[in-house]
Motif scaffolding. Structure first.
Motif, PDB file in Angstrom:
ATOM      1  N   PHE A  34       0.666  -1.227  -0.155  1.00 15.70           N
ATOM      2  CA  PHE A  34       0.064   0.016   0.006  1.00 15.70           C
ATOM      3  C   PHE A  34       0.888   1.202  -0.017  1.00 15.70           C
ATOM      4  CE2 PHE A  34      -2.125   3.349   2.125  1.00 15.70           C
ATOM      5  CZ  PHE A  34      -3.402   3.533   1.387  1.00 15.70           C
ATOM      6  N   ARG A  67       0.891   4.142  -2.814  1.00 11.73           N
ATOM      7  CA  ARG A  67       0.671   5.713  -2.556  1.00 11.73           C
ATOM      8  C   ARG A  67       1.838   6.535  -3.083  1.00 11.73           C
ATOM      9  NH1 ARG A  67      -2.805   7.730   1.542  1.00 11.73           N
ATOM     10  NH2 ARG A  67      -4.553   7.133   0.275  1.00 11.73           N
ATOM     11  N   ASP A 122      -3.829  14.861   4.400  1.00 11.88           N
ATOM     12  CA  ASP A 122      -3.759  14.099   5.822  1.00 11.88           C
ATOM     13  C   ASP A 122      -4.623  14.684   6.630  1.00 11.88           C
ATOM     14  OD1 ASP A 122      -2.279  12.114   4.761  1.00 11.88           O
ATOM     15  OD2 ASP A 122      -0.556  12.932   5.580  1.00 11.88           O
ATOM     16  N   LEU A 123      -4.361  15.972   6.983  1.00 14.97           N
ATOM     17  CA  LEU A 123      -5.165  17.020   7.837  1.00 14.97           C
ATOM     18  C   LEU A 123      -6.583  17.071   7.764  1.00 14.97           C
ATOM     19  CD1 LEU A 123      -2.196  19.642   8.346  1.00 14.97           C
ATOM     20  CD2 LEU A 123      -2.836  17.794   9.953  1.00 14.97           C
ATOM     21  N   GLY A 142      -8.197  14.584   6.635  1.00 15.61           N
ATOM     22  CA  GLY A 142      -8.672  13.161   6.732  1.00 15.61           C
ATOM     23  C   GLY A 142      -8.807  12.376   5.362  1.00 15.61           C
ATOM     24  N   GLY A 175      -6.184  10.973   3.925  1.00 20.21           N
ATOM     25  CA  GLY A 175      -5.172  10.265   3.754  1.00 20.21           C
ATOM     26  C   GLY A 175      -5.637   8.629   3.928  1.00 20.21           C
ATOM     27  N   ARG A 176      -6.961   8.293   4.024  1.00 16.81           N
ATOM     28  CA  ARG A 176      -7.142   6.892   4.346  1.00 16.81           C
ATOM     29  C   ARG A 176      -7.107   6.248   2.873  1.00 16.81           C
ATOM     30  NH1 ARG A 176      -9.864   6.435   9.107  1.00 16.81           N
ATOM     31  NH2 ARG A 176     -10.307   8.745   9.903  1.00 16.81           N
ATOM     32  N   PRO A 177      -7.047   4.816   3.128  1.00 21.30           N
ATOM     33  CA  PRO A 177      -6.902   4.090   1.758  1.00 21.30           C
ATOM     34  C   PRO A 177      -8.104   4.086   0.887  1.00 21.30           C
ATOM     35  CG  PRO A 177      -6.334   2.701   3.865  1.00 21.30           C
ATOM     36  CD  PRO A 177      -6.674   4.008   4.361  1.00 21.30           C
TER      37      PRO A 177
END
Lengths: 252, 673, 241
Positions: A100, A104, A115-116, A118, A120-122
């Protein structure tokens, strides 16, 4: 079509010439071997290809682009994947996470603000691609075990999987059978053939296991004391007296 | 000419001290693999004992010297080796540095239980009539100076002989690289490593009794540590390996410093700001520019895998129910605490709560740097201070909205963090940490003295923020603001950890070359983390400055930052939970636990005697010794100790639903066969 | 041939269990090596070969069982005691000190219990055997190529004259021509009377030099016999899979 084209690659350390005008080419989708006794300069050549060392002379071009000034991590994005002689895995991650992270990295969108927020999730399509590669390499059963619990042989396959996630056009394998036992080596050869067939990526194989090299590759380059002493089709090269003398040692 | 020769002779004497300490650092690094940042406090222990014996109890010089240097110093070495470092031979270099940092904090605490350093002024050196002056050609030296020069020369010579010509020197170096491979060569590693520590500690003890002669005859731990920090530059110039280079660099630094002292105009900026900071500026420049230190890879122990594999972190062994259970548990506890603070607590309790919230934010920055990126930064206090100073400046001078200035302060700290990380990128491991240390010290000694940064002796006042109609001058509303910020920061850290950046950092930490092979740039990942970490620290700095109403330099001293690292590392550097625990510990330990709670507890469980307020030093001993366990429990000792109860609870949950599905047990990674 | 009471075997393991923390690697391993003989351990990766080698040199302390060397019980003693009794273990992977020079590596290995002249003589013999090392005597061993590092550990073994040599995967990562040299060297060491314990992935090489062999599977000895019998056993195992 020529994928990798290295010409006149020269490198010396403190007056000792490690590489002396080495020329090597790999076509798209081809499997090529690079052999030579220890200290012949294989690792140095490898490091020049990957940008860990800068050659003193010569050119290396990949897919039509000159690589001279491209830093190591960018070469990966251009389509050069690699594995390591002394296995280099990410401690504490599962095989699935290894693949994974590579996925990415290939997408190259590791922005902090995402990321901040949210983001960044798969994502499902990323997970699907990971799943596909796990299946290709028959890693599904081990996918969620900690990497430390895997055998060396499985670890090498994870390394190949990680490299494959970046969609490489060329895979550089540095002594992949080193430390593997008979069965593991056989399994690895099979997987390499499978990968080459399914993903059409070219493979440059540095290896000491002569039967494995003979079984896999169509062309071989032989280095000795930093110079190319032979190159050509596998059968011709292994029949060559100079090669047998320098490498296999059965001609006196 | 007088100035030239005077500077030269005084400089050589001063430089001999640097050289002695630098040789000690090189000796320790070469023979035990530890960058012994606690070398100064080891010296301090001997110095303090010598002072107590000779000056306070009138013991003659020779017996006092024998007890403090020949007996105590090697004894400390033996204890450190037996109890700590022999278990850390295969541990990463960085873990050993953190353990030494723990000692740096703990040892002065232990010494001060018995030794009151405020009384240790005008102690005498070990040389009788030390101020007797000799004229040697154009040079003028007193006995004290001669003693230091001669000792340094003898130690340097002895260490050079040890490494060049003796078998035991060879064995010491072999044991550092791989104690197991050394054993395969017939070397008794335990004995050799103990000898290494005895030798290093003896040199530390020697320095300990000589040093007061140049620190104005005072035996104070901070002086020792500061001198050692200055000596680091000489040790680094010697790449931590060459004794002759360390000697030359130390003396060169001393002479340079004395010349600057004499030749620079006394009332210039250079004299007041640059000169005292010279060793730190030099260290900063050497680390940033010396090509030998780049891409330096420590040799690893090829037989490290003979050790059993480390257990998985506690947080990873919890099942999802238990994770949620833990979260709910902490939320309930937090809600009860906050209810008490808001509705029943007095001002002092409210003050505690606000500081805890702010320090929890600051400690989140250490979680980012150490827990996520695996880097140990000694400059977090500086980054927080920068945030505070910027926000105070903007609020008072420009009259900007305080909320905005705090955010700008965080931004500036973040940018400084990124800029600092750029030259540091090529440095790995301990050199990166030393670089942050040099930056912090240089900043503290050079820039902080400029009035335009901090407002000088009368620091800038900073008002409380105002947001629309809400005025945060009220402490309760300010606490609410801090809590909101804390929640946002924690959420950010959790998202980053679970997002792309966190994964990339995990990969880079696992194997930098492998990360590069799939296109992850370690450079970028590190710059981003340093920036983020510094920004979080700056945010906390701004909040604390606003809360206190003015910029307080002592809050942001470099050594305060070192203690932060120690406390966070002790209580859990990997998680938000750990940062919160550390903030509670930092605020409550000195203020509540030692003066009130612990004596109360002790007086209630034992009938033998009444215990009053415990000395503040206990806090340093407690957390310093806690950090010493870092190598064994990189997730923090408190987190590690949650393992057993957590496993029990997990077992209970598993038993309850054991109706078919197999329990989810923690796999602790099999060892290589 | 007259019948005399047999001397104790040079190395004898009895009912040995060993592992790494919670991980158990070998179970109830018993075997003996007579002085002057060559034993090889065969088996797949993960079968426990390296762990047995480590038990024999004291690197891994057995949790159960006994390790006797020339009749002396050594189990539980630190590894340097084994080394001082004359057991030399060349571990798999890098087995030289990267931060020491070639000469320092040799001095460290040979220095114990010998006088200076003897050490110097042995060091110069090592350079005679491998002139390439002599050219690089001041170079740090970490900067040598993989093959040269292997030469260094071999040269040390040859001039050290150990009573028991444990060689773990000596041919790993070496070109065929150098593997042949390594085995020629091992044969010389054997002919000089040294007892050998060899771990090797190349079954042919190992059985070519060995007198006896053990086949391991999942941490236990599954078959044992002389080299000839074992060649057949290994063939059977490989064709069955």
């Amino acid at each position: 079509m020529t994928l990798l084209d290295a010409r006149g690659v020269t490198k010396s350390f403190a007056g000792i010439t490690a590489l002396d005008g080495v020329a090597l080419d790999v076509d798209a989708g081809e499997m090529v071997g690079l052999i030579g006794p220890n200290g012949a300069g294989k690792t140095t050549f490898f490091n020049c290809l990957l940008g860990m060392l800068r050659p003193d002379g010569g050119t290396i071009s990949f897919d039509g682009k000159d690589l001279t000034r491209v830093p190591t991590h960018r070469r990966a994005r251009l389509g050069i994947g690699r594995t390591f002689q002394r296995i280099e895995l990410f401690a504490g991650m599962t095989p699935r996470e290894h693949l994974f992270v590579a996925e990415r990295a290939r997408r190259g969108d590791g922005r902090l603000w995402k990321d901040l927020l949210g983001l960044g999730r798969p994502k499902p399509d990323e997970l699907a691609r990971v799943e596909e590669t796990l299946e290709l390499l028959s890693l599904t059963a081990d996918a969620d075990r900690p990497i430390e619990a895997l055998s060396l042989g499985r670890g090498r396959v994870v390394e190949i999987g990680r490299a494959l996630m970046t969609n490489p056009k060329l895979l550089l394998l540095d002594e992949p059978s080193s430390g593997l036992d008979h069965n593991e080596t056989a399994e690895l050869s099979q997987i390499l053939q499978h990968v080459n067939g399914e993903r059409h990526c070219a493979i440059l194989l540095v290896e000491h296991d002569v039967p494995m090299v003979r079984a896999l590759v169509t062309r071989v380059f032989v280095l000795d004391f930093g110079r190319l002493i032979a190159s050509g089709s596998t059968n011709d090269v292994f029949a060559d007296a100079a090669v047998r003398k320098a490498y296999i040692g059965d001609v006196v | 000419m007088d100035n030239f020769f005077g500077g030269l002779t005084d400089g050589v004497a001063y430089g001999a001290v640097y050289a002695l300490l630098a040789i000690g650092l090189v000796l320790a690094y070469k023979t035990s693999g530890v960058f012994n940042i606690a070398f100064g406090v080891q010296a301090y222990a001997s110095g303090a004992l010598y002072y107590t014996l000779h000056t306070s109890h009138d013991v003659a010089i020779i017996p006092a010297f024998i007890v403090s240097v020949v007996l105590l110093a090697p004894l400390i070495g033996v204890i450190l080796d037996r109890l700590l470092f022999r278990f850390l031979r295969s541990a990463p270099e960085m873990s050993r540095l953190v353990v030494a940092l723990g000692l740096l904090v703990a040892i002065p605490g232990i010494v001060q239980l018995k030794f009151d350093q405020t009384l240790a002024i005008s102690s005498q050196g070990i040389v009788p009539h030390g101020d007797t002056v000799y004229n040697i050609g154009p040079a003028v030296l007193n006995r004290d100076q001669l003693a230091i020069i001669v000792t340094t020369a003898i130690v340097a010579l002895a260490v050079i002989v040890l490494f060049r010509y003796t078998a035991v020197g060879l064995r010491m170096r072999a044991v550092v690289e791989s104690s197991r491979m050394a054993e395969l060569n017939g070397v008794n590693s335990d004995r050799v490593s103990m000898l290494s520590w005895v030798l290093t500690s003896f040199v530390a003890g020697l320095a300990g009794v000589l040093l007061p002669q140049i620190t104005g005859n005072q035996v104070v731990d901070v002086y020792y540590t500061t001198l050692v920090t200055a000596a680091i530059v000489a040790a680094v110039l010697a790449s931590l390996t060459s004794v002759p280079l360390a000697l030359a660099a130390g003396i060169g630094l001393g002479v340079l410093q004395e010349w600057l002292n004499r030749f620079l105009p006394t009332n210039s900026v250079v004299a007041s700001n640059i000169r005292p900071g010279l060793p730190f500026i030099a260290l900063f420049l050497v680390l940033a520019l010396d090509p030998r230190l780049r891409h330096r890879r420590g040799t690893t122990d090829p037989l490290a895998n003979v050790d059993p594999p480390p257990p998985a972190p506690v947080a990873g062994t919890r099942s999802s129910e238990l994770t949620w259970g833990t979260r709910i548990f902490w939320c309930v506890i937090g809600a009860i605490y906050l209810y008490y603070v808001f509705f029943h607590g007095n001002d002092s309790v409210l003050d505690d709560a606000i500081r805890i919230a702010i320090y929890a934010i600051i400690f989140c920055s250490i979680v980012v740097a150490t827990g996520l990126a695996g880097q140990v930064s000694f400059a977090q206090a500086t980054f927080a201070g920068i945030g505070g100073a910027v926000s105070a400046q903007l609020a008072t001078q420009q009259g900007m909205s305080v909320i905005l200035t705090i955010l700008i302060g965080a931004l500036v700290a973040g940018v400084v963090g990124m800029v600092v990380s750029i030259p540091a990128l090529r440095l790995g491991g301990i050199f990166l940490t030393l670089f942050t240390f040099a930056f912090a010290l240089a900043f503290e000694n050079v820039f902080l003295k400029f009035g335009w940064i901090t407002g000088g002796i009368f620091p800038e006042a900073e008002p409380r923020p105002q947001l629309g109609s809400v005025d945060f001058a009220n402490n309760k509303s300010f606490l609410a603001l801090c809590l909101v910020v804390l929640v946002l920061v924690s959420a950010g850290v959790v998202l980053v950890r679970g997002g792309t950046t966190g994964r990339f950092l995990d990969a880079v930490r696992g194997s930098q070359v492998a990360a590069a092979s799939i296109g992850i740039s370690a450079t970028r990942a590190r710059i981003v983390t340093f920036g983020l970490s510094a920004a979080i620290a700056g945010l906390g700095g701004g909040l604390l400055t606003s809360y206190e109403g003015h910029y307080t330099p002592t809050n942001w001293a470099t050594f305060v930052g070192l203690f932060w690292v120690v406390i966070v590392v002790t209580l859990g550097p990997r998680t938000i939970e750990g940062a919160l625990q550390a903030a509670f510990g930092f605020i409550l330990f000195a203020k509540r636990v030692l003066p009130v709670w612990l004596p109360w507890l002790i007086n209630h469980i034992q009938p033998f005697g009444h215990v009053g307020t415990l000395p503040a030093a206990v806090q340093y001993i407690f957390f310093g010794l806690g950090a010493v366990t870092y190598a064994k429990h990189p997730e923090g000792i408190l987190e590690a100790n949650k393992r057993k109860p957590m496993q029990k609870i997990q077992a209970l949950i598993d038993r309850r639903r054991s109706s078919g599905e197999p329990p989810e047990t923690a796999t602790s990674g099999a060892a290589p066969a | 041939m007259t019948i005399t009471p047999a001397p104790p075997p040079l190395l004898e393991l009895e009912h040995v269990d060993a592992g790494y923390g919670p991980f158990h690697a070998i179970f109830d391993v018993s075997f003996a090596v007579e002085a002057g003989r060559v034993l090889t351990l065969l088996g797949a990766n993960g079968a426990g070969k390296t762990t047995i080698a480590r038990v024999c040199s004291g690197l891994v302390v057995p949790t159960k069982g006994s390790v006797r060397f020339a009749g002396e019980e050594l189990a539980g003693k630190p590894a340097y005691v084994y080394a001082r009794r004359g057991i030399v273990h060349a571990p798999e992977g890098r087995s030289v000190f990267a931060s020491l020079s070639v000469e320092e590596n040799l001095h460290l290995a040979l220095g114990r219990g010998r006088d200076k002249a003897d050490v110097a003589r042995r060091v110069s013999r090592a350079y005679e055997l491998f002139p390439r090392l002599g050219e690089r005597r001041r170079q740090l061993a970490g900067t040598l190529s993989g093959g040269e590092q292997r030469m260094l550990s071999l040269s040390r073994v040859m001039v050290d004259e150990p009573r028991l040599l444990i060689a773990d995967e000596l041919s790993l990562g070496l070109a065929p021509i150098i593997v042949d040299e390594v085995y020629a060297t091992l044969a010389t060491i054997r002919d000089a009377g040294t007892t050998l314990l060899i771990i090797e992935q190349h079954v042919d090489h190992a059985l070519g030099i060995a007198d006896d062999a053990l086949l391991l599977a999942q941490g236990e000895i599954s078959e044992r016999g002389d080299a000839l019998q074992m060649r057949a056993a290994v063939q059977r195992m490989l064709t069955n899979q």
